[in-house]
Scaffold this motif. Sequence first.
Motif, PDB file in Angstrom:
ATOM      1  N   GLY A 267      34.345  42.535  31.659  1.00 45.82           N
ATOM      2  CA  GLY A 267      35.537  41.554  31.166  1.00 45.82           C
ATOM      3  C   GLY A 267      36.523  42.065  31.754  1.00 45.82           C
ATOM      4  N   GLY A 268      36.683  42.893  32.858  1.00 44.26           N
ATOM      5  CA  GLY A 268      37.893  43.255  33.538  1.00 44.26           C
ATOM      6  C   GLY A 268      38.534  42.233  34.448  1.00 44.26           C
ATOM      7  N   TYR A 269      39.704  42.231  34.493  1.00 47.08           N
ATOM      8  CA  TYR A 269      40.331  41.220  35.720  1.00 47.08           C
ATOM      9  C   TYR A 269      40.622  41.838  36.949  1.00 47.08           C
ATOM     10  N   HIS A 270      41.457  41.335  37.784  1.00 54.42           N
ATOM     11  CA  HIS A 270      41.511  41.662  39.183  1.00 54.42           C
ATOM     12  C   HIS A 270      42.275  43.233  39.209  1.00 54.42           C
ATOM     13  N   ALA A 271      43.405  43.064  38.510  1.00 47.18           N
ATOM     14  CA  ALA A 271      44.463  44.290  38.849  1.00 47.18           C
ATOM     15  C   ALA A 271      43.785  45.137  37.820  1.00 47.18           C
ATOM     16  N   LEU A 272      42.865  45.963  37.879  1.00 41.88           N
ATOM     17  CA  LEU A 272      42.567  46.773  36.899  1.00 41.88           C
ATOM     18  C   LEU A 272      43.374  48.125  36.448  1.00 41.88           C
ATOM     19  N   HIS A 273      44.050  48.205  37.547  1.00 38.23           N
ATOM     20  CA  HIS A 273      45.219  49.261  37.246  1.00 38.23           C
ATOM     21  C   HIS A 273      46.348  48.789  36.514  1.00 38.23           C
ATOM     22  N   ASN A 274      46.346  47.769  36.056  1.00 38.77           N
ATOM     23  CA  ASN A 274      47.459  46.961  35.281  1.00 38.77           C
ATOM     24  C   ASN A 274      46.840  45.905  34.397  1.00 38.77           C
ATOM     25  N   ASP A 275      45.499  46.241  33.920  1.00 42.06           N
ATOM     26  CA  ASP A 275      44.705  45.514  33.133  1.00 42.06           C
ATOM     27  C   ASP A 275      45.116  45.829  31.706  1.00 42.06           C
ATOM     28  N   LEU A 276      44.387  45.623  30.588  1.00 42.98           N
ATOM     29  CA  LEU A 276      44.707  46.262  29.435  1.00 42.98           C
ATOM     30  C   LEU A 276      44.831  47.419  29.467  1.00 42.98           C
ATOM     31  N   PRO A 277      45.528  48.194  28.387  1.00 49.68           N
ATOM     32  CA  PRO A 277      46.273  49.560  28.615  1.00 49.68           C
ATOM     33  C   PRO A 277      44.993  50.577  28.517  1.00 49.68           C
ATOM     34  N   GLU A 278      43.880  50.521  27.875  1.00 51.29           N
ATOM     35  CA  GLU A 278      42.739  51.095  27.814  1.00 51.29           C
ATOM     36  C   GLU A 278      41.923  51.044  29.156  1.00 51.29           C
ATOM     37  N   VAL A 279      41.790  50.145  29.701  1.00 51.99           N
ATOM     38  CA  VAL A 279      41.409  49.822  31.169  1.00 51.99           C
ATOM     39  C   VAL A 279      42.281  50.555  32.064  1.00 51.99           C
ATOM     40  N   ALA A 280      43.463  50.343  32.261  1.00 49.46           N
ATOM     41  CA  ALA A 280      44.431  50.731  33.021  1.00 49.46           C
ATOM     42  C   ALA A 280      44.345  52.547  33.223  1.00 49.46           C
ATOM     43  N   GLU A 281      44.421  53.074  31.892  1.00 46.87           N
ATOM     44  CA  GLU A 281      44.151  54.515  31.515  1.00 46.87           C
ATOM     45  C   GLU A 281      43.064  55.045  32.087  1.00 46.87           C
ATOM     46  N   SER A 282      41.672  54.312  31.947  1.00 46.46           N
ATOM     47  CA  SER A 282      40.638  54.728  32.484  1.00 46.46           C
ATOM     48  C   SER A 282      40.623  54.594  33.956  1.00 46.46           C
TER      49      SER A 282
END
Length: 306
Positions: A267-282
């Motif tokens: 479900g991740g979008y393009h800027a993973l480092h600025n995606d949902l907080p838990e994704v960005a942290e991962s």
Amino acid sequence: MPEPGAAPRRSPQGVPYSDLPHIVNADGLHLFCRYWEPDGPPRALVFIAHGAGEHCGPYDKIAQRLKGLSLLVFAHDHVGHGQSEGDRMIIKDFQVYIRDSLQHIDLMKSRYPDLPIFIIGHSMGGAISILTACERSSDFAGVVLIAPMVQMNPDSATPFKVFLAKVLNHMLPSLTLGSIQSKWVSRDQTEVEAYDADKLNFHGGLRVSFGIQLMGAAARIEREIPSISWPFLLLHGDADKLCDIRGSKMMYENAPSSDKGFKIYEGGYHALHNDLPEVAESVLKEVTTWITERLPDTTSPQPQGS
């Protein structure tokens, strides 16, 4: 040096380059630079290559985390981006981005000749990173690619559309093809709003001539993949509508490197480092862990939060 009495060169925002960290590229254009230097001696150098239409400022979170692990992180706004000189989002040859990256890397390498060098690239910056590492395959300890542009989206690169783009490039190179849709950058609405409000981002239409340069870069990457031997980590969201995940899969499957990793964010979008907080942290943990595991000193400090 400017001629005596000449007006100082200024950034597109009107700031004299004498007041900004910068390098001057082979074409005489000033490129704005950022440096995140650790308090003590650095253990490695990390160059960040940003994506199309953005700038290196939004990589502060990644850079700060790496800086905290005694890594020296550096970046610049590519030609025609952010606070650097050059016509906005116009490039005569994609190789300019690679040449400028190598210039900046060589500058830092001359100051720290014994340190390993890593590259982090996102989107178009991923394409720049791949081709930069291919030019100097023995120079880099590893390359981290966040949603890289490896292939053009197959839906937009049919033979007819490619032919049409080449005809248009010959006749109307400045014709615009539409702009980057900010809603596909992140699932975090705050991040989308920040992207839209950032005056250093390019919010206009992409020109046919720029699209042709991206096509050429993708074709070159496809030719290079069978000879990629350097370590790399791929991170890609499977709902990315801006850079097709099939390119990352193709690179992972076909590159002969003995040290390669691939993590897919559902479900991740393009800027993973600025995606949902838990994704960005991962993403921060994945990047910092992967790089620190490849540092020469095995007694390295562990990434925060791991």
